[in-house]
Write an enzyme that holds these catalytic residues in place. Structure first.
Site, PDB file in Angstrom:
ATOM      1  N   GLY A  10      13.888  52.747  -9.715  1.00  0.00           N
ATOM      2  CA  GLY A  10      13.781  51.540  -8.898  1.00  0.00           C
ATOM      3  C   GLY A  10      14.898  51.485  -7.884  1.00  0.00           C
ATOM      4  O   GLY A  10      16.018  51.070  -8.197  1.00  0.00           O
ATOM      5  N   SER A 121      24.046  40.186 -12.067  1.00  0.00           N
ATOM      6  CA  SER A 121      24.178  39.122 -11.086  1.00  0.00           C
ATOM      7  C   SER A 121      25.099  39.568  -9.958  1.00  0.00           C
ATOM      8  O   SER A 121      26.046  40.318 -10.176  1.00  0.00           O
ATOM      9  CB  SER A 121      24.749  37.856 -11.741  1.00  0.00           C
ATOM     10  N   LYS A 171      22.086  36.084 -19.049  1.00  0.00           N
ATOM     11  CA  LYS A 171      21.701  36.077 -17.626  1.00  0.00           C
ATOM     12  C   LYS A 171      20.632  35.031 -17.359  1.00  0.00           C
ATOM     13  O   LYS A 171      20.620  34.387 -16.299  1.00  0.00           O
ATOM     14  CB  LYS A 171      21.202  37.470 -17.223  1.00  0.00           C
ATOM     15  N   HIS A 174      22.418  31.812 -17.132  1.00  0.00           N
ATOM     16  CA  HIS A 174      23.138  31.867 -15.856  1.00  0.00           C
ATOM     17  C   HIS A 174      22.226  31.426 -14.710  1.00  0.00           C
ATOM     18  O   HIS A 174      22.610  30.633 -13.849  1.00  0.00           O
ATOM     19  CB  HIS A 174      23.630  33.306 -15.644  1.00  0.00           C
ATOM     20  N   ASN A 175      20.993  31.947 -14.704  1.00  0.00           N
ATOM     21  CA  ASN A 175      20.068  31.586 -13.632  1.00  0.00           C
ATOM     22  C   ASN A 175      19.643  30.128 -13.718  1.00  0.00           C
ATOM     23  O   ASN A 175      19.453  29.470 -12.693  1.00  0.00           O
ATOM     24  CB  ASN A 175      18.839  32.501 -13.678  1.00  0.00           C
ATOM     25  N   GLU A 178      22.336  28.240 -12.196  1.00  0.00           N
ATOM     26  CA  GLU A 178      22.254  28.440 -10.744  1.00  0.00           C
ATOM     27  C   GLU A 178      21.270  27.458 -10.110  1.00  0.00           C
ATOM     28  O   GLU A 178      21.551  26.877  -9.049  1.00  0.00           O
ATOM     29  CB  GLU A 178      21.829  29.882 -10.462  1.00  0.00           C
TER      30      GLU A 178
END
Length: 303
Positions: A10, A121, A171, A174-175, A178
């Site tokens: 990717g 991140s 994570k 975390h988002n 955010e």
């Protein structure tokens, strides 16, 4: 530092940034992507390009996967698996649901393949300043490849979070945070623009906030960049897209009866913005998402 060999699946924005940092740190990187342009860009940055996942699995004992969450991750693992060897290490650096990560870890463990989950991140700026990496899985495996994480991360920007799924879980939360933070900044700036003093200079306000204030942050610095260019945002829509991590955060919280009212409200506002075009506050959020993540900003339909 000893050079390590790693394969990367990717080579989009995030994958390119990770390979760039690995190459710059002196590691040997082989990469695979379906897109010709992505392959060419990676080749120019010093990545050895392979044409199949089968070939990639023969090139490196450590493979970092940076593809969209869900079925694409399972498909990549399925194609790699016949050519993997015992004790090989797979790293999922995308925004996978932690429950999927636990399932994959267990399935690969039965085949003696190590699997680490790495919440990543930093957005488009991670290439230059480093990423924040939240890693889950077997701690001994994590410790074996610390030089790779150190190369990709910002100083002090990586750490072992816990067993399988913990990295993606951290994570995910975390988002969720955010979402609420962006909405708070958007609403406050909306009030400054449309409140008692409608002629306030938002470029100046955010510059002052970014230096010494209690609410200073990288987000405020990015808001200052936005308002240096445009303080009206009249040509863009207030439509805010989202990925699934915010919804997952809310669902995980409700499963444990942990109140996340601000995150829930931020999610509701994003849904509202997509049906109505939003307001100045959601325009601010859309622009901030573009600044840190390169996310597309919709133009007003009449334009």
């Amino acid at each position: 530092m000893e050079s390590m060999k790693i394969g990367l699946v990717g080579l989009g924005k995030m994958g390119q940034a990770i390979t760039h940092r690995l190459v710059q740190a002196g590691h040997n990187v082989a990469g695979f992507d379906m897109g010709q342009q992505a392959r060419q860009q990676a080749r120019e940055s010093g990545v050895e390009i392979v044409t199949t996942l089968e070939e990639l699995a023969t090139k490196a004992r450590i493979i970092w996967i940076m593809v969209p969450q869900g079925e694409p991750v399972d498909q990549v693992i399925e194609q790699l698996l016949p050519n993997l060897r015992s004790e090989d290490i797979l790293i999922d650096g995308g925004n996978s649901l932690y429950k999927d990560t636990i399932r994959r870890h267990q399935a690969l463990q039965e085949k003696k393949i190590h699997f680490l989950d790495c919440g990543t991140s930093g957005g488009v700026h991670g290439r230059d300043i480093g990423f924040s990496l939240m890693v889950g899985g077997d701690q001994q495996v994590f410790e074996k490849i610390i030089p790779l994480f150190a190369a990709v991360a910002a100083p002090d920007g990586f750490g072992y979070m816990g067993p399988a799924g913990a990295g993606h879980y951290v994570k995910m939360v975390h988002n969720g945070i955010e979402y609420a933070l962006l909405q708070a900044y958007g609403e406050g700036l909306d009030l400054l623009k449309n409140g008692h003093y409608p002629n306030l200079d938002l470029e100046k306000v955010t510059k002052v906030w970014a230096n010494g204030s209690i609410i200073r942050s990288w987000i405020v610095e990015l808001a200052h960049e936005v308002f240096e260019q445009d303080q009206t945002l009249e040509h863009i829509s207030g439509y805010i897209a989202e990925n699934k991590t915010g919804q997952w955060t809310s669902q995980a919280a409700h499963e444990k009866n942990v109140p996340v009212k601000l995150i829930d409200e931020a999610l509701a506002i994003r849904a509202w913005s997509r049906s109505t075009g939003g307001n100045f506050g959601t325009k601010v959020v859309a622009m901030l998402r573009n600044k840190f993540g390169g996310h597309t900003v919709k133009k007003n339909e009449e334009e």
